[in-house]
Write a protein that holds these residues in place. Structure first.
Motif, mmCIF file in Angstrom:
data_model
loop_
_atom_site.group_PDB
_atom_site.id
_atom_site.type_symbol
_atom_site.label_atom_id
_atom_site.label_comp_id
_atom_site.label_asym_id
_atom_site.label_seq_id
_atom_site.Cartn_x
_atom_site.Cartn_y
_atom_site.Cartn_z
ATOM 1 N N ARG A 197 -14.195 -13.419 113.421
ATOM 2 C CA ARG A 197 -13.995 -13.956 112.067
ATOM 3 C C ARG A 197 -15.203 -13.649 111.188
ATOM 4 O O ARG A 197 -16.342 -13.735 111.620
ATOM 5 C CB ARG A 197 -13.811 -15.460 112.143
ATOM 6 C CG ARG A 197 -13.583 -16.102 110.821
ATOM 7 C CD ARG A 197 -13.361 -17.568 110.966
ATOM 8 N NE ARG A 197 -13.445 -18.183 109.648
ATOM 9 C CZ ARG A 197 -13.375 -19.446 109.441
ATOM 10 N NH1 ARG A 197 -13.213 -20.267 110.443
ATOM 11 N NH2 ARG A 197 -13.461 -19.933 108.235
ATOM 12 N N LEU A 198 -14.908 -13.310 109.940
ATOM 13 C CA LEU A 198 -15.943 -13.141 108.921
ATOM 14 C C LEU A 198 -15.593 -14.044 107.758
ATOM 15 O O LEU A 198 -14.477 -13.983 107.233
ATOM 16 C CB LEU A 198 -16.007 -11.685 108.451
ATOM 17 C CG LEU A 198 -16.477 -10.671 109.480
ATOM 18 C CD1 LEU A 198 -16.336 -9.261 108.920
ATOM 19 C CD2 LEU A 198 -17.911 -10.938 109.887
ATOM 20 N N ASP A 199 -16.502 -14.878 107.370
ATOM 21 C CA ASP A 199 -16.265 -15.786 106.251
ATOM 22 C C ASP A 199 -16.454 -15.078 104.918
ATOM 23 O O ASP A 199 -17.055 -14.000 104.840
ATOM 24 C CB ASP A 199 -17.222 -16.976 106.339
ATOM 25 C CG ASP A 199 -16.908 -17.889 107.507
ATOM 26 O OD1 ASP A 199 -15.718 -17.991 107.881
ATOM 27 O OD2 ASP A 199 -17.845 -18.494 108.051
ATOM 28 N N GLU A 200 -15.985 -15.705 103.874
ATOM 29 C CA GLU A 200 -16.144 -15.166 102.522
ATOM 30 C C GLU A 200 -17.621 -14.924 102.229
ATOM 31 O O GLU A 200 -18.473 -15.742 102.565
ATOM 32 C CB GLU A 200 -15.554 -16.145 101.505
ATOM 33 C CG GLU A 200 -15.519 -15.576 100.104
ATOM 34 C CD GLU A 200 -14.635 -16.383 99.197
ATOM 35 O OE1 GLU A 200 -15.149 -16.836 98.160
ATOM 36 O OE2 GLU A 200 -13.439 -16.548 99.506
ATOM 37 N N PRO B 41 -7.642 -6.120 103.485
ATOM 38 C CA PRO B 41 -8.479 -7.160 102.878
ATOM 39 C C PRO B 41 -8.746 -6.868 101.408
ATOM 40 O O PRO B 41 -8.476 -5.778 100.918
ATOM 41 C CB PRO B 41 -9.773 -7.089 103.695
ATOM 42 C CG PRO B 41 -9.824 -5.696 104.188
ATOM 43 C CD PRO B 41 -8.403 -5.265 104.392
ATOM 44 N N ASP B 42 -9.288 -7.843 100.714
ATOM 45 C CA ASP B 42 -9.689 -7.674 99.324
ATOM 46 C C ASP B 42 -10.870 -6.710 99.300
ATOM 47 O O ASP B 42 -11.917 -6.991 99.871
ATOM 48 C CB ASP B 42 -10.085 -9.031 98.738
ATOM 49 C CG ASP B 42 -10.426 -8.956 97.262
ATOM 50 O OD1 ASP B 42 -10.326 -7.871 96.671
ATOM 51 O OD2 ASP B 42 -10.802 -10.001 96.708
ATOM 52 N N LEU B 43 -10.682 -5.576 98.644
ATOM 53 C CA LEU B 43 -11.714 -4.541 98.625
ATOM 54 C C LEU B 43 -12.171 -4.267 97.198
ATOM 55 O O LEU B 43 -11.873 -3.236 96.617
ATOM 56 C CB LEU B 43 -11.180 -3.260 99.274
ATOM 57 C CG LEU B 43 -10.812 -3.378 100.747
ATOM 58 C CD1 LEU B 43 -10.069 -2.147 101.221
ATOM 59 C CD2 LEU B 43 -12.057 -3.616 101.589
ATOM 60 N N ALA B 44 -12.900 -5.196 96.630
ATOM 61 C CA ALA B 44 -13.451 -5.032 95.273
ATOM 62 C C ALA B 44 -14.780 -4.285 95.396
ATOM 63 O O ALA B 44 -15.851 -4.856 95.235
ATOM 64 C CB ALA B 44 -13.633 -6.389 94.611
ATOM 65 N N LEU B 45 -14.675 -2.990 95.711
ATOM 66 C CA LEU B 45 -15.858 -2.176 95.991
ATOM 67 C C LEU B 45 -15.783 -0.881 95.172
ATOM 68 O O LEU B 45 -15.424 0.180 95.684
ATOM 69 C CB LEU B 45 -15.930 -1.865 97.492
ATOM 70 C CG LEU B 45 -16.009 -3.093 98.407
ATOM 71 C CD1 LEU B 45 -15.746 -2.713 99.852
ATOM 72 C CD2 LEU B 45 -17.364 -3.778 98.248
ATOM 73 N N PRO B 46 -16.141 -0.944 93.903
ATOM 74 C CA PRO B 46 -15.968 0.210 93.009
ATOM 75 C C PRO B 46 -16.817 1.429 93.350
ATOM 76 O O PRO B 46 -16.503 2.527 92.901
ATOM 77 C CB PRO B 46 -16.339 -0.348 91.634
ATOM 78 C CG PRO B 46 -17.210 -1.521 91.922
ATOM 79 C CD PRO B 46 -16.716 -2.093 93.210
ATOM 80 N N ASN B 47 -17.860 1.283 94.157
ATOM 81 C CA ASN B 47 -18.692 2.430 94.522
ATOM 82 C C ASN B 47 -18.390 2.971 95.914
ATOM 83 O O ASN B 47 -19.013 3.929 96.360
ATOM 84 C CB ASN B 47 -20.174 2.062 94.410
ATOM 85 C CG ASN B 47 -20.546 1.805 92.968
ATOM 86 O OD1 ASN B 47 -20.209 2.588 92.084
ATOM 87 N ND2 ASN B 47 -21.215 0.698 92.707
ATOM 88 N N LEU B 48 -17.417 2.384 96.589
ATOM 89 C CA LEU B 48 -17.045 2.814 97.931
ATOM 90 C C LEU B 48 -16.487 4.237 97.888
ATOM 91 O O LEU B 48 -15.616 4.543 97.074
ATOM 92 C CB LEU B 48 -16.002 1.869 98.524
ATOM 93 C CG LEU B 48 -15.778 1.970 100.020
ATOM 94 C CD1 LEU B 48 -17.018 1.497 100.782
ATOM 95 C CD2 LEU B 48 -14.576 1.151 100.429
ATOM 96 N N GLY C 267 -9.655 -12.467 102.419
ATOM 97 C CA GLY C 267 -10.369 -12.976 101.247
ATOM 98 C C GLY C 267 -11.485 -12.053 100.789
ATOM 99 O O GLY C 267 -11.416 -10.842 100.942
ATOM 100 N N ARG C 268 -12.522 -12.633 100.267
ATOM 101 C CA ARG C 268 -13.624 -11.892 99.653
ATOM 102 C C ARG C 268 -14.794 -11.719 100.625
ATOM 103 O O ARG C 268 -15.924 -12.019 100.297
ATOM 104 C CB ARG C 268 -14.071 -12.619 98.390
ATOM 105 C CG ARG C 268 -12.990 -12.864 97.347
ATOM 106 C CD ARG C 268 -12.796 -11.722 96.390
ATOM 107 N NE ARG C 268 -14.020 -11.023 96.130
ATOM 108 C CZ ARG C 268 -14.624 -10.937 94.962
ATOM 109 N NH1 ARG C 268 -14.118 -11.511 93.932
ATOM 110 N NH2 ARG C 268 -15.741 -10.248 94.825
ATOM 111 N N VAL C 269 -14.533 -11.225 101.803
ATOM 112 C CA VAL C 269 -15.556 -11.022 102.826
ATOM 113 C C VAL C 269 -16.679 -10.125 102.325
ATOM 114 O O VAL C 269 -17.851 -10.339 102.615
ATOM 115 C CB VAL C 269 -14.933 -10.404 104.109
ATOM 116 C CG1 VAL C 269 -16.009 -9.981 105.087
ATOM 117 C CG2 VAL C 269 -13.983 -11.391 104.739
ATOM 118 N N PHE C 270 -16.332 -9.107 101.529
ATOM 119 C CA PHE C 270 -17.316 -8.112 101.112
ATOM 120 C C PHE C 270 -17.959 -8.426 99.763
ATOM 121 O O PHE C 270 -18.647 -7.576 99.198
ATOM 122 C CB PHE C 270 -16.663 -6.732 101.103
ATOM 123 C CG PHE C 270 -16.030 -6.412 102.428
ATOM 124 C CD1 PHE C 270 -16.816 -6.186 103.544
ATOM 125 C CD2 PHE C 270 -14.657 -6.391 102.577
ATOM 126 C CE1 PHE C 270 -16.241 -5.926 104.784
ATOM 127 C CE2 PHE C 270 -14.073 -6.129 103.798
ATOM 128 C CZ PHE C 270 -14.874 -5.893 104.909
#
Length: 148
Positions: free
Chosen positions: A8-11, A59-66, A35-38
């Motif tokens: 498990r990884l928390d937010e 998962p939620d991937l709000a990573l614009p530079n990925l 959720g927002r793990v990253f």
């Protein structure tokens, strides 16, 4: 962090590491990534490896530079198109060996995508519109081991 027994990884689990550029969580067979793990990695994370963690929902991937995203050997039936808005720099996407039955529509919105792997998915047909949008930029496409 690959090849451990993480479950498990928390937010915002990595928010204390804002300068992290690569994260490998692969081969943690029962890892829950929701959720927002990253959260907190939006500015610098360039490579994310989530291969073989048994996820069935992206998962939620709000990573614009990925630039590199590896989601191979999971149980993903689809990739939500909403993720494209937050993956604007993505160049390499590995979706091999999941449960995809069609080329994900998200690939049409990834304007810099130049490498895509769909190998080993139960995709039974490809048409001239399957890769619409990304076709002009693609330099590498792996569609091996499809039941075509």
């Amino acid at each position: 962090m690959s090849n451990n027994k993480l479950t498990r990884l928390d937010e915002a689990a990595f928010s204390a590491l804002p300068n992290l550029v690569a994260l490998d969580l692969s081969n943690n067979k029962d890892l829950e990534v929701y959720g927002r793990v990253f959260m907190g990695l939006e500015k610098n994370l360039i490579e994310l490896n989530l291969n073989n963690i048994s996820i069935y929902q992206a998962p939620d991937l709000a990573l614009p530079n990925l630039r590199i995203l590896k989601l191979a050997h999971n149980e993903l039936p689809s990739i939500p198109t909403e993720n494209a808005v937050n993956l604007t720099s993505l160049r390499d996407l590995d979706l091999s060996y999941n449960d995809l039955t069609a080329v994900p529509i998200i690939t049409r919105s990834l304007e810099f995508l130049n490498s895509l792997s769909l190998a080993g998915n139960p995709i039974t047909s490809l048409t001239n519109t399957s890769l619409l949008g990304s076709a002009e930029q693609l330099e590498s496409l792996d569609i091996s081991h499809l039941p075509l």
